[in-house]
Design a protein around this motif. Structure first.
Motif, PDB file in Angstrom:
ATOM      1  N   SER B  88      45.701  43.348  38.509  1.00 49.70           N
ATOM      2  CA  SER B  88      44.876  42.158  38.287  1.00 49.70           C
ATOM      3  C   SER B  88      44.465  41.615  39.655  1.00 49.70           C
ATOM      4  CB  SER B  88      45.679  41.098  37.530  1.00 49.70           C
ATOM      5  OG  SER B  88      46.604  40.498  38.406  1.00 49.70           O
ATOM      6  N   VAL B  90      45.166  38.848  40.990  1.00 57.50           N
ATOM      7  CA  VAL B  90      46.323  38.217  41.644  1.00 57.50           C
ATOM      8  C   VAL B  90      47.263  39.289  42.196  1.00 57.50           C
ATOM      9  CG1 VAL B  90      48.372  36.770  41.274  1.00 57.50           C
ATOM     10  CG2 VAL B  90      46.172  36.109  40.255  1.00 57.50           C
ATOM     11  N   GLN B  91      47.523  40.325  41.410  1.00 57.80           N
ATOM     12  CA  GLN B  91      48.401  41.401  41.893  1.00 57.80           C
ATOM     13  C   GLN B  91      47.801  42.075  43.127  1.00 57.80           C
ATOM     14  OE1 GLN B  91      48.517  43.387  38.012  1.00 57.80           O
ATOM     15  NE2 GLN B  91      50.750  43.187  38.027  1.00 57.80           N
ATOM     16  N   VAL B 110      53.641  36.156  40.327  1.00 59.01           N
ATOM     17  CA  VAL B 110      52.341  36.627  39.838  1.00 59.01           C
ATOM     18  C   VAL B 110      51.987  35.933  38.519  1.00 59.01           C
ATOM     19  CG1 VAL B 110      51.110  38.642  38.918  1.00 59.01           C
ATOM     20  CG2 VAL B 110      52.361  38.820  41.079  1.00 59.01           C
ATOM     21  N   VAL B 113      51.174  32.226  39.310  1.00 57.57           N
ATOM     22  CA  VAL B 113      49.907  32.075  40.031  1.00 57.57           C
ATOM     23  C   VAL B 113      48.725  32.395  39.107  1.00 57.57           C
ATOM     24  CG1 VAL B 113      48.500  33.020  41.920  1.00 57.57           C
ATOM     25  CG2 VAL B 113      50.908  32.435  42.315  1.00 57.57           C
ATOM     26  N   THR B 114      48.919  33.359  38.200  1.00 55.53           N
ATOM     27  CA  THR B 114      47.858  33.681  37.238  1.00 55.53           C
ATOM     28  C   THR B 114      47.521  32.450  36.392  1.00 55.53           C
ATOM     29  OG1 THR B 114      48.555  35.993  37.190  1.00 55.53           O
ATOM     30  CG2 THR B 114      47.219  35.225  35.335  1.00 55.53           C
ATOM     31  N   LEU B 117      45.852  29.599  38.758  1.00 54.40           N
ATOM     32  CA  LEU B 117      44.443  29.806  39.126  1.00 54.40           C
ATOM     33  C   LEU B 117      43.516  29.756  37.916  1.00 54.40           C
ATOM     34  CD1 LEU B 117      44.667  32.535  41.916  1.00 54.40           C
ATOM     35  CD2 LEU B 117      44.298  30.072  42.187  1.00 54.40           C
ATOM     36  N   VAL B 149      47.600  33.806  47.402  1.00 56.97           N
ATOM     37  CA  VAL B 149      46.980  32.893  46.426  1.00 56.97           C
ATOM     38  C   VAL B 149      45.583  32.497  46.910  1.00 56.97           C
ATOM     39  CG1 VAL B 149      47.195  30.739  45.147  1.00 56.97           C
ATOM     40  CG2 VAL B 149      49.249  32.049  45.730  1.00 56.97           C
ATOM     41  N   ALA B 152      43.335  35.467  46.278  1.00 56.78           N
ATOM     42  CA  ALA B 152      43.021  35.639  44.855  1.00 56.78           C
ATOM     43  C   ALA B 152      42.021  34.573  44.401  1.00 56.78           C
ATOM     44  CB  ALA B 152      44.298  35.557  44.018  1.00 56.78           C
TER      45      ALA B 152
END
Ligand SMILES: Cc1cc2nc3c(=O)[nH]c(=O)nc-3n(C[C@H](O)[C@H](O)[C@H](O)COP(=O)(O)OP(=O)(O)OC[C@H]3O[C@@H](n4cnc5c(N)ncnc54)[C@H](O)[C@@H]3O)c2cc1C
Ligand code: FES
Ligand code: FES
Lengths: 301, 158
Positions: B88, B90-91, B110, B113-114, B117, B149, B152
């Motif tokens: 993804s 983020v990853q 992860v 943060v997913t 965001l 972050v 992303a």
């Protein structure tokens, strides 16, 4: 780590909650967001034969504005409070205290009722409820009881809720007029429980003198506390000078009763607490003086 | 031991199991669903390694009992990437910005943060630091994670 075995109940109405608590008495414990209770069960600091999960009781969620007060039902999450525009308008202090609670993942589960019923003396919400003279609504099989915040908190993690009762809602008075509010704390890391904290609510009259003052302290005693002496000193007076605020902070510590523990000494908590009271008072008074209308009316236009 | 039946959707797949009421959602995911990407650091709510999405909300799966999630939709770290194993955004940002070393804390970061965001696509640095406060990392010193972050967020805005 595993909690000791328990029987799980998921009632869907307040009546069924009251029925289960009546049936199982102190063998049973309500489960709200689980952000304090589950760690205590996992660490085996406590155990119960029955857990009564309140999460499926729809009637226990939500916020509503009645005449002079804002009703927050017990299972309203901290995250929901944080997002609610009505809370921000009607009880700004509750809204501003919320981001200081734990982390966003905690607030997604943690509830208003759970925070108050858990009654950690370093928690934000108990100090807000005490400062604003909130009323607690408790339900058991024998009916509904209303308790004043000043009678609700009995000790560290100790409230007047008995094993047969559930907290169903909290009623926060809505302050009108020219008001200002502030909440500040000192914690080791963002999201930790506070080492010390203060909340302040101020109303000023047309001339700018203080008409109403409420100061709540947290992390500064076995329960949340009111700084009665400092409140009395303010009322009827014009806005204090910077020295005046510092003196009020010192005076507020007369009502504090902090402990020494691994996180901080009592004397450190007092020093920090005095500064926090001075700061919250200064910013609440300033905000009140800037306000020309009740905050709700001003923003509604 | 009295057992309870739990029916949930995990990463889009229906799952059903009979478990003890005291089994946490984290243990259910690891033991009954064989999804061991959800890590357990502290098992009492402090470290954030066990974070999953429960009906879209980032929560600590060590503080939810599996039975409480009955009927819910759950996303674990295994469900964050694409179906063919693509990372993804983020990853990918964590890889590119050195947001991990040993990787133990990474699933929790992860997933958190997913969600963060998704709700705040263009955060300030202060908001990023505040959002990361609920996850502990013993390796990185956090700077790489903060950079990830930011990266992303920029990738998302583009
Ligand atoms: C990492 C971390 C950091 C945290 N930081 C903070 C912080 O900075 N400030 C803060 O205030 N809190 C903090 N918390 C605690 C968090 O706010 C909890 O959510 C809160 O204290 C308890 O609310 P809950 O809904 O999770 O209740 P639960 O944990 O489910 O219950 C707590 C207690 O209240 C009782 N109870 C709950 N609801 C009711 C009800 N309706 N009627 C009767 N009894 C009830 C339960 O039986 C239990 O004894 C933190 C928690 C964690 C894990
Ligand atoms: S394992 Fe759940 S927060 Fe640490
Ligand atoms: S990368 Fe090792 S704990 Fe975070």
């Amino acid at each position: 780590m595993k909690p000791a075995p328990f029987e799980y109940h998921a009632p869907e109405s307040v009546d069924d909650v009251a029925g289960l608590l009546a049936e199982h008495g102190d063998e049973a414990k309500p489960l709200a967001g689980g952000q304090s209770l589950v760690p205590m069960l996992a660490l085996r600091l406590t155990r119960f034969a029955h857990l009564v999960d309140l999460n499926r009781v729809a009637a226990l969620r939500g916020v509503s504005r009645d005449n002079g007060s804002l009703t927050v039902r017990a299972m309203t999450t901290q995250a929901a409070v944080e997002r609610d525009a009505e809370v921000a308008r009607a009880v700004p202090l509750l809204a501003r205290a919320t981001p200081l609670i734990g982390h966003f993942q905690i607030r997604n589960r943690g509830t208003v009722g759970g925070s108050l019923a858990h009654a950690d003396p370093a928690s934000e919400y108990p100090a807000v409820a005490l400062a604003l003279d909130a009323t607690f609504e408790l339900v058991s099989k024998s009916g509904t009881t209303r308790v004043a915040a000043s009678d609700f908190f009995e000790g560290t993690w100790q409230t007047c809720i008995d094993a047969q009762q559930a907290l169903v809602a909290v009623h926060f008075p809505v302050w009108g007029g020219r008001c200002g509010f502030a909440c500040e704390e000192v914690a080791r890391r963002a999201g930790d429980f506070a080492l010390a904290g203060a909340v302040a609510a101020i109303e000023v009259d047309d001339a700018g003198a203080v008409r109403r003052a409420a100061v709540g302290l947290f992390g500064l005693g076995p329960t949340p506390l009111r700084a009665h002496a400092a409140e009395a000193e303010l009322i009827g007076e014009p806005p204090p000078t910077p020295d005046g605020y510092r003196a009020l902070g010192q005076l507020a510590m007369r009502d504090a009763d902090p402990v020494d523990d691994v996180h901080a000494s009592a004397s450190y908590r007092r020093r920090v607490g005095a500064h926090l009271v001075a700061r919250t008072l200064a910013s609440a008074v300033e905000e009140a003086r800037q306000a020309h209308d009740p905050p709700g009316a001003a923003r509604a236009r | 031991m009295k057992m309870v039946t739990v029916t949930v959707t995990v990463n889009g797949e229906p799952r059903r199991a009979s478990v003890e009421a005291r089994k946490t959602l984290a243990d259910f995911l690891r033991e009954d669903c064989a999804l061991t990407g959800t890590h357990l650091g502290c098992e009492h709510g402090v470290c954030g390694a066990c974070t999953v999405l429960l009906d879209g909300a980032a929560v600590r799966s060590c503080l939810v009992f599996a039975v409480q999630a009955d009927g819910a939709d759950i996303t674990t770290i295994e469900g964050i990437g694409g179906p063919g194993g693509e990372l993804s955004p983020v990853q990918a940002a964590f890889r590119d910005a050195h947001g991990l070393q040993c990787g133990f804390c990474t699933p929790g970061f992860v997933v958190s943060v997913t969600a963060f965001l998704r709700d705040n696509a263009d955060p300030t640095d202060e908001e990023i630091r505040d959002a990361l406060s609920g996850n502990l990392c013993r390796c990185t010193g956090y700077q790489g994670i903060i950079n990830a972050v930011r990266l992303a967020a920029r990738a998302g805005v583009r």
